[in-house]
Design a protein around this motif. Structure first.
Motif, PDB file in Angstrom:
ATOM      1  N   ASP A 510       4.895  56.413  50.670  1.00 43.24           N
ATOM      2  CA  ASP A 510       3.694  57.376  50.622  1.00 43.24           C
ATOM      3  C   ASP A 510       2.255  57.052  50.178  1.00 43.24           C
ATOM      4  O   ASP A 510       1.371  57.646  50.729  1.00 43.24           O
ATOM      5  N   GLY A 511       2.457  56.002  49.476  1.00 37.06           N
ATOM      6  CA  GLY A 511       1.046  55.694  48.769  1.00 37.06           C
ATOM      7  C   GLY A 511       0.234  55.262  49.589  1.00 37.06           C
ATOM      8  O   GLY A 511      -1.051  55.092  49.512  1.00 37.06           O
ATOM      9  N   LEU A 512       0.675  54.625  50.990  1.00 39.41           N
ATOM     10  CA  LEU A 512      -0.131  53.953  51.922  1.00 39.41           C
ATOM     11  C   LEU A 512      -0.887  55.121  52.602  1.00 39.41           C
ATOM     12  O   LEU A 512      -1.913  54.694  53.153  1.00 39.41           O
ATOM     13  N   VAL A 513      -0.358  56.117  52.851  1.00 40.47           N
ATOM     14  CA  VAL A 513      -0.818  57.136  53.820  1.00 40.47           C
ATOM     15  C   VAL A 513      -1.397  58.422  52.931  1.00 40.47           C
ATOM     16  O   VAL A 513      -1.930  59.227  53.473  1.00 40.47           O
ATOM     17  N   GLU A 514      -1.047  58.329  51.647  1.00 40.45           N
ATOM     18  CA  GLU A 514      -1.800  59.475  50.731  1.00 40.45           C
ATOM     19  C   GLU A 514      -2.998  59.404  50.563  1.00 40.45           C
ATOM     20  O   GLU A 514      -3.488  58.219  50.107  1.00 40.45           O
TER      21      GLU A 514
END
Length: 704
Positions: A510-514
């Motif tokens: 999720d760090g890629l899209v958050e």
């Protein structure tokens, strides 16, 4: 004490009352005429409002004190002519104890500010502002270079015309500098510099370059004790600095008239040095300036030491994290894969995101991506435990849902173990009880079979992967989401889907899209759009970097991982499979089928071993499990031989005794093949073996 004095006079100039401060400025004793102020009353006339006047009184007047110490004008201005600013105000009421005059006057007297006093006041103001700015701005960064740049920008131009920060080589990489006794042993590198436009510093050592060695000298020795070196006259440096005269311009800027050097000193260690110079500012550095710089640099030294420690931990964690991740590019019969990992910025650093590509028997492959809550070494250590657990469970060849169930139990065990450990630590130390840090994580586990062209996946609180068909639009797969790891008691549902050769699967954290203040759904749509606009023919490493950089927020709030897999499939001529009834007479037929297929594949050198392996496995299946029995050969970089049966009994390898008539079949299989194992399926089990094509076992068998 206030600088303003107050005197109450009557119309005749007789002092009715006065403040203590008036005695030090004027020859004004109560009940006597105050000559300096008498003329002012006549100029004030009958004006009703306040009237300002400028007057000068001699500071060495002899006065006529009344014995109470009030006489003797001048006080702290003795020997000088003191300019005074006076404000005269008519009073509307009588003062008790006055001389009886009808009108009384209030005179407020303040010493006028001289040019020297104004300059000193301005200097105090600048020093106070610098100290406040240093307290507010220094130490907010965990980057040594950023902190050095902030420090020089703080000092120039109000405090100095030129400022430089030199940091020890060890500190820049996060290591602790050695304890040194002489300045000649210190090795520094120019890290930051700032200057006023008017100063000439063309020959000065540039940022990024190492300082030439400076011999130990009396002038520089205070630096080793954490004390400043004040040089009011730069000419002194020419003989006392102890460097080659040709190298002097590297240290001393042209036109500078004074300087102060202050070490970055923390815990008895020299972390670096801050040097300031003046050329355009008229006043030379003094003791007060040196003390102020010492205060500012002392704050900076603590910040630099904290940043150094963070750099060391960050470097260690990144090294550990990257050592735990698989190679960034892998190519197998099932897929070509590339992974990208990037820590977060803003002081958060490395976290617990990871990906993995695990080769499975029968040329299958498992794709794993996960995220442990938190950042730093604790999160990385927890990630390492989970990754090791996943690899161990994958070796058991469990289906994705069952693997995540076992992993969920492990996470619950980790949390209970941590709570127990903290509880024991608190009892032994007598400390207050703190909230236990419960481990939380998400994970997605997928298995792809290149023979069947199908993928099975299960998720524990993790975003679904993206599927990009070779001639279609990217879509998010409908993997049924399960709860995050550590919840317990909830099953994980397995989703199966077909994958065409040439398709791409993208697994991410999720760090890629958050993003800060953004919606994760917007980030996922941004990811899907990035794949839609990308050229799928690009090399996978280039494509992964393009997508990662295009989707990653400018100010990431978490570390991120992206795993791309370009899917392969085995052609029909690489697989041969048959189904046999539960009849021991068909074992000979199985041997014939195996030898014939290997001959067609021009793998006759593997015929002897494979024929023996197939015979033993098919015999055991028919004898102990019944039928139907499946026999399959798969050819790629290795030769796979599989025998399937409807039984769920785990085969057990044992060493037969000399008197035993059987029990040697699996032992022979294990000795003749490179690897072997068993996996359970929905209809029973499959025993598989692998032999390297052209390997030593095949060559030995061919020699027989």
């Amino acid at each position: 004490m206030s600088d303003t004095a107050a005197v109450v006079l009557d119309d005749e100039g007789v002092v009715v009352a006065r403040s203590e401060r008036a005695a030090t400025l004027l020859e004004c004793s109560p009940g006597r005429t105050c000559v300096p102020l008498l003329a002012m009353l006549s100029r004030a006339g009958k004006d009703a409002g306040p009237v300002g006047h400028l007057m000068t009184v001699p500071g060495d007047g002899d006065g006529d004190g009344d014995g109470d110490g009030d006489g003797g004008g001048g006080g702290d201005h003795a020997g000088q002519k003191v300019p005074l600013v006076c404000t005269v105000v008519r009073l509307t009421a009588h003062t008790p104890g006055g001389a009886g005059a009808d009108t009384q006057w209030l005179v407020l007297v303040t010493p006028a500010e001289t040019a020297e006093a104004a300059a000193e006041r301005d200097a105090r103001r600048r020093r106070t502002a610098l100290s406040q700015a240093a307290a507010a701005g220094i130490g907010t960064s965990l980057d040594v270079i950023e902190m050095a740049e902030a420090l020089v920008n703080l000092l120039v131009p109000d405090f100095a015309d030129l400022a430089t920060v030199d940091i020890a080589e060890n500190v820049l990489v996060g290591d602790e500098p050695p304890r040194l006794d002489t300045s000649g042993d210190v090795r520094l590198r120019r890290t930051a510099a700032a200057q006023s436009p008017e100063i000439s510093a063309e020959d000065l050592l540039a940022v990024g370059e190492a300082l030439p060695p400076v011999t130990d000298s009396t002038l520089m020795r205070p630096l080793m004790k954490g004390l400043p070196v004040l040089v009011p006259d730069v000419a002194v440096l020419n003989g006392k600095l102890g460097v080659d005269p040709k190298a002097l311009p590297l240290f001393v800027p042209s036109g500078a008239h004074s300087s102060v050097a202050m070490p970055l000193y923390a815990r008895g260690l020299i972390l670096g040095c801050v040097t300031v110079w003046r050329s355009q500012l008229p006043s030379a550095f003094g003791e007060e300036d040196a003390a102020l710089l010492q205060d500012v640099v002392s704050r900076a030294a603590l910040g630099v030491d904290n940043a150094r420690r963070y750099t060391r931990e960050h470097r260690s964690v990144v090294t550990l994290q990257r050592s735990l991740l698989p190679r960034s590019a892998l190519d197998s019969a099932a897929a070509e894969t590339v992974g990208v990992y990037q820590p977060a910025g803003g002081g958060l650093g490395v976290g617990g995101d990871w990906f993995d590509v695990i080769p499975l028997p029968s040329l299958r492959v498992a794709f794993v991506v996960g995220d442990v809550v938190g950042h730093g070494l604790d999160a990385t250590a927890a990630m390492a435990r989970l990754r090791t657990a996943v690899q161990t469970l994958a070796d058991l060849d469990l289906d994705p849902g069952e693997l995540l169930t076992h992993l969920d139990d492990l996470v619950l065990g980790f949390s209970e173990e941590q709570m127990t450990s903290e509880s024991r630590s608190e009892r032994s130390e007598g400390s207050e009880r703190s909230e236990p840090a419960v481990l939380g994580a998400t994970c997605l586990y997928a298995v792809y079979d290149p023979v069947a062209g199908r993928c099975a996946a299960a998720a524990a609180g993790h975003p679904p992967p993206v599927l990009l068909p070779p001639d279609g639009e990217p879509v998010f797969l409908g993997v049924t989401p399960g709860p995050p790891l550590g919840v317990g008691g909830v099953p994980f549902e397995v989703t199966e889907f077909g994958v065409r050769p040439g398709s791409m699967l993208a697994f991410f954290t999720d760090g890629l899209v958050e993003s800060r203040g953004g919606d994760i759904e917007e980030g996922m749509e941004r990811l899907r759009g990035s794949f839609a606009g990308a050229d799928p023919r690009l090399p996978l490493d280039e494509l992964s970097r393009t997508v990662f950089d295009g989707v990653r927020p400018q100010e990431p709030v978490d570390d991120a991982a992206l795993l791309l897999a370009r899917i392969h499939a085995l052609s029909s001529d690489q697989v041969a499979e048959w189904e046999l009834e539960a009849d021991l007479s068909l074992v000979a037929r199985a041997r014939e089928l195996v030898v014939g297929q290997l001959s067609d594949w021009q793998l006759d050198d593997l015929g002897f071993v494979t024929e023996l392996v197939a015979s033993e496995l098919v015999t055991n299946a028919i004898r102990y499990a019944g039928g139907p029995v499946g026999l399959r050969l798969i050819r790629d970089r290795v030769l796979v031989c599989e025998v399937s049966d409807p039984s769920s009994t785990q085969p057990r390898l044992r060493r037969a005794r000399e008197t035993d008539e059987g029990g040697r079949g699996l032992f022979l299989v294990a000795q003749l093949t490179d690897r072997w194992g068993c996996r359970f399926t929905g209809t029973g089990k499959t025993i598989w073996t692998e032999q390297p094509i052209g390997g030593p076992l095949a060559q030995t068998a061919a020699g027989r």
